[in-house]
Design a protein around this motif. Structure first.
Motif, short mmCIF file in Angstrom:
data_model
loop_
_atom_site.label_atom_id
_atom_site.label_comp_id
_atom_site.label_asym_id
_atom_site.label_seq_id
_atom_site.Cartn_x
_atom_site.Cartn_y
_atom_site.Cartn_z
N GLU A 16 -1.02 5.95 -33.78
CA GLU A 16 -0.30 6.31 -35.00
C GLU A 16 0.78 7.33 -34.65
O GLU A 16 0.51 8.40 -34.12
CB GLU A 16 -1.26 6.90 -36.04
CG GLU A 16 -0.58 7.20 -37.37
CD GLU A 16 -1.55 7.69 -38.43
OE1 GLU A 16 -1.08 8.15 -39.49
OE2 GLU A 16 -2.77 7.63 -38.19
N ILE A 17 2.03 6.94 -34.92
CA ILE A 17 3.16 7.80 -34.57
C ILE A 17 3.83 8.30 -35.84
O ILE A 17 4.53 7.55 -36.53
CB ILE A 17 4.19 7.04 -33.70
CG1 ILE A 17 3.52 6.44 -32.47
CG2 ILE A 17 5.34 7.96 -33.32
CD1 ILE A 17 2.98 7.45 -31.51
N GLY A 18 3.60 9.56 -36.15
CA GLY A 18 4.25 10.15 -37.30
C GLY A 18 5.63 10.68 -36.92
O GLY A 18 6.04 10.64 -35.76
N PRO A 19 6.38 11.19 -37.90
CA PRO A 19 7.73 11.70 -37.64
C PRO A 19 7.76 12.78 -36.57
O PRO A 19 8.73 12.87 -35.81
CB PRO A 19 8.16 12.26 -39.01
CG PRO A 19 7.34 11.51 -40.00
CD PRO A 19 6.02 11.28 -39.33
N ASP A 20 6.71 13.58 -36.46
CA ASP A 20 6.69 14.68 -35.49
C ASP A 20 6.44 14.20 -34.07
O ASP A 20 6.59 14.97 -33.12
CB ASP A 20 5.62 15.70 -35.88
CG ASP A 20 4.22 15.09 -35.92
OD1 ASP A 20 4.11 13.93 -36.34
OD2 ASP A 20 3.27 15.78 -35.54
N ARG A 21 6.08 12.93 -33.91
CA ARG A 21 5.80 12.40 -32.57
C ARG A 21 6.88 11.44 -32.08
O ARG A 21 6.70 10.77 -31.09
CB ARG A 21 4.43 11.71 -32.56
CG ARG A 21 3.27 12.63 -32.89
CD ARG A 21 1.95 11.91 -32.80
NE ARG A 21 1.53 11.69 -31.43
CZ ARG A 21 0.51 10.89 -31.08
NH1 ARG A 21 -0.15 10.22 -32.03
NH2 ARG A 21 0.17 10.73 -29.81
N GLN A 22 8.00 11.38 -32.79
CA GLN A 22 9.12 10.55 -32.34
C GLN A 22 9.86 11.31 -31.24
O GLN A 22 10.93 11.88 -31.45
CB GLN A 22 10.05 10.25 -33.53
CG GLN A 22 9.42 9.41 -34.62
CD GLN A 22 9.29 7.94 -34.22
OE1 GLN A 22 10.14 7.40 -33.54
NE2 GLN A 22 8.21 7.31 -34.65
N SER A 23 9.26 11.32 -30.08
CA SER A 23 9.76 12.17 -29.00
C SER A 23 9.36 11.59 -27.66
O SER A 23 8.35 10.87 -27.53
CB SER A 23 9.20 13.59 -29.15
OG SER A 23 9.43 14.36 -27.99
N TRP A 24 10.14 11.95 -26.62
CA TRP A 24 9.77 11.58 -25.26
C TRP A 24 8.44 12.19 -24.86
O TRP A 24 7.79 11.75 -23.91
CB TRP A 24 10.86 12.03 -24.29
CG TRP A 24 12.09 11.18 -24.36
CD1 TRP A 24 13.22 11.41 -25.10
CD2 TRP A 24 12.32 9.93 -23.68
NE1 TRP A 24 14.13 10.39 -24.93
CE2 TRP A 24 13.61 9.47 -24.06
CE3 TRP A 24 11.57 9.18 -22.79
CZ2 TRP A 24 14.14 8.28 -23.57
CZ3 TRP A 24 12.10 7.99 -22.30
CH2 TRP A 24 13.37 7.56 -22.69
N SER A 25 8.02 13.21 -25.59
CA SER A 25 6.75 13.86 -25.27
C SER A 25 5.56 12.93 -25.44
O SER A 25 4.46 13.22 -24.94
CB SER A 25 6.56 15.11 -26.14
OG SER A 25 6.51 14.77 -27.51
N LEU A 26 5.73 11.80 -26.12
CA LEU A 26 4.63 10.83 -26.25
C LEU A 26 4.16 10.37 -24.87
O LEU A 26 2.97 10.10 -24.68
CB LEU A 26 5.08 9.62 -27.08
CG LEU A 26 3.99 8.58 -27.35
CD1 LEU A 26 2.96 9.14 -28.33
CD2 LEU A 26 4.59 7.29 -27.90
N LEU A 27 5.08 10.30 -23.91
CA LEU A 27 4.72 9.84 -22.57
C LEU A 27 4.02 10.94 -21.76
O LEU A 27 3.67 10.71 -20.60
CB LEU A 27 5.96 9.38 -21.82
CG LEU A 27 6.68 8.16 -22.42
CD1 LEU A 27 7.94 7.85 -21.63
CD2 LEU A 27 5.76 6.95 -22.47
N PHE A 28 3.81 12.10 -22.38
CA PHE A 28 3.13 13.21 -21.74
C PHE A 28 1.95 13.70 -22.60
O PHE A 28 1.45 14.80 -22.39
CB PHE A 28 4.11 14.36 -21.50
CG PHE A 28 5.28 14.01 -20.61
CD1 PHE A 28 5.28 14.36 -19.26
CD2 PHE A 28 6.36 13.31 -21.12
CE1 PHE A 28 6.35 14.02 -18.45
CE2 PHE A 28 7.45 12.98 -20.31
CZ PHE A 28 7.43 13.33 -18.96
N ASP A 29 1.53 12.88 -23.54
CA ASP A 29 0.51 13.27 -24.53
C ASP A 29 -0.89 13.14 -23.93
O ASP A 29 -1.33 12.03 -23.58
CB ASP A 29 0.65 12.38 -25.77
CG ASP A 29 -0.17 12.89 -26.94
OD1 ASP A 29 -1.16 13.61 -26.72
OD2 ASP A 29 0.19 12.56 -28.08
N GLU A 30 -1.60 14.24 -23.84
CA GLU A 30 -2.94 14.23 -23.26
C GLU A 30 -3.92 13.37 -24.05
O GLU A 30 -4.92 12.89 -23.50
CB GLU A 30 -3.46 15.67 -23.16
CG GLU A 30 -2.70 16.52 -22.15
CD GLU A 30 -3.27 17.91 -22.00
OE1 GLU A 30 -4.21 18.24 -22.76
OE2 GLU A 30 -2.78 18.66 -21.13
#
Length: 359
Positions: free
Chosen positions: A148-162
């Motif tokens: 589930e990708i909310g507005p706050d997760r629309q980021s390149w950081s998804l590829l670094f999400d623990e």
């Protein structure tokens, strides 16, 4: 790589196989130009007006990767035009391989997207050294039924999400990996990092490595992993999105707030080319023809530099590819370009290799 589509097409007979790298010599060579390109880009549909005017395609020579093309040209291979991407242009120009392009001789030039005409590194000394032809985005794909990708997760950081540990795949490419980490770190210029910034990127990539399912270099392997749910988020080519959606796999494209990673490839003139200059410009114009652009969009799943190609292409295809509003894409794009210096390129490469092969 994103060239896999063309390799697959060639394998099943949809694209002609590569011709010999040895260009014709003597008087025959002087009557025709030689085009040095990737396999799959020799199709007549990609330069229709040239075939209409001259009765056939030019001489074609094939390279597998831009570094191979660079080394062969530097070694004396004769060509009139070649097909690199923007990030290769400064290096090729500095090596004396390129001749400037007179854009006033390009009839389609006024119809090209303005944003693509002066990408950093392609204009120097008041002259153009590159003509944009095809472009696209490296995208973050994710399984929308599993993440589930909310507005706050629309980021390149998804590829670094623990939270996604063991379910992430990263492309095995230094430019892409460093770019992603630099975006997460908030660095404005991922292609000219200081030593301190590069150390921070290293730490992020080291952290990411511990969370990766794998680095990928084969597009089919990535698509299978996303389809099975083995991987739920990955840096991928736009063509994989089209493939997976066509298979009914619930994948979505993330729109990172830091900006999309956008590539642009096209044509350069090679210094010392022996073919007729008029034919060189005939070919440049032919590649910019919106009919060629429509073919790029509808058959190769790539965008084209000519705005009119979008007017001719199937709207449903544009929607499928996420290309219905190209100007909006440009507003959120960070264009791939050359790493600032050779010394820095070596630092990037060395750092990435050390991360990949660390314990």
């Amino acid at each position: 790589s994103r060239r896999e589509f063309l390799k697959r097409a060639a394998a099943v007979g949809l694209a002609p196989m590569a011709v010999s790298l040895t260009a014709p010599r003597g008087s025959a060579a002087a009557e025709e130009i030689t085009y040095f390109t990737w396999s799959g880009y020799e199709l007549a549909e990609l330069h229709p007006s040239y075939v209409e005017k001259h009765g056939k395609s030019p001489n074609i020579a094939i390279f597998a990767e831009e570094e191979e093309a660079f080394q062969k040209l530097r070694g004396g291979f004769k060509a009139d035009l070649a097909h690199p991407c923007t990030y290769a242009v400064p290096r090729w120009r500095e090596a004396g391989l390129l001749a400037p392009i007179d854009v006033s001789r390009l009839g389609w030039w006024p119809d090209l997207f303005e944003r693509l005409k002066d990408i950093e590194g392609t204009v120097a000394d008041g002259q153009h050294w590159f003509v944009p032809v095809e472009w696209g985005r490296n995208v973050i794909l994710y399984r929308s039924d599993l993440v589930e990708i909310g507005p706050d997760r629309q980021s390149w950081s998804l590829l670094f999400d623990e939270k996604l540990k063991g379910k992430i795949a990263m492309f095995d490419g230094v430019e892409q990996a460093v770019f992603a980490a630099a975006m997460v770190a908030g660095f404005e210029d991922p292609f000219s990092l200081s030593d301190e910034q590069l150390q921070e990127v290293r730490e992020l990539l080291q952290k990411q490595k511990s969370m990766l399912r794998f680095y990928w270099s084969d597009q089919t392997t990535l698509e299978q992993a996303l389809a099975s749910g083995e991987v739920v988020a990955a840096l991928a080519w736009n063509a994989s999105y089209v493939t997976l959606k066509g298979q009914g796999v619930p994948v979505s494209v993330l729109s990172p707030k830091e900006g999309d990673q956008t590539w642009v490839c096209g044509l350069v003139r090679i210094a010392g080319g022996e073919g007729p200059e008029d034919r060189v410009y005939d070919f440049l114009n032919a590649e910019l023809d919106p009919r060629a652009g429509r073919y790029f969009i509808e058959q190769y799943n790539y965008a084209h530099s000519n705005r009119r190609a979008f007017e001719m292409a199937d709207p449903a295809k544009l929607e499928e590819l996420g290309l219905s509003h190209p100007d909006e894409i440009f507003k959120n794009s960070v264009f791939l370009r050359d790493i600032a210096t050779e010394e820095l390129r070596q630092k990037y490469n060395r750092m990435f290799e050390e991360v990949k092969f660390s314990g």
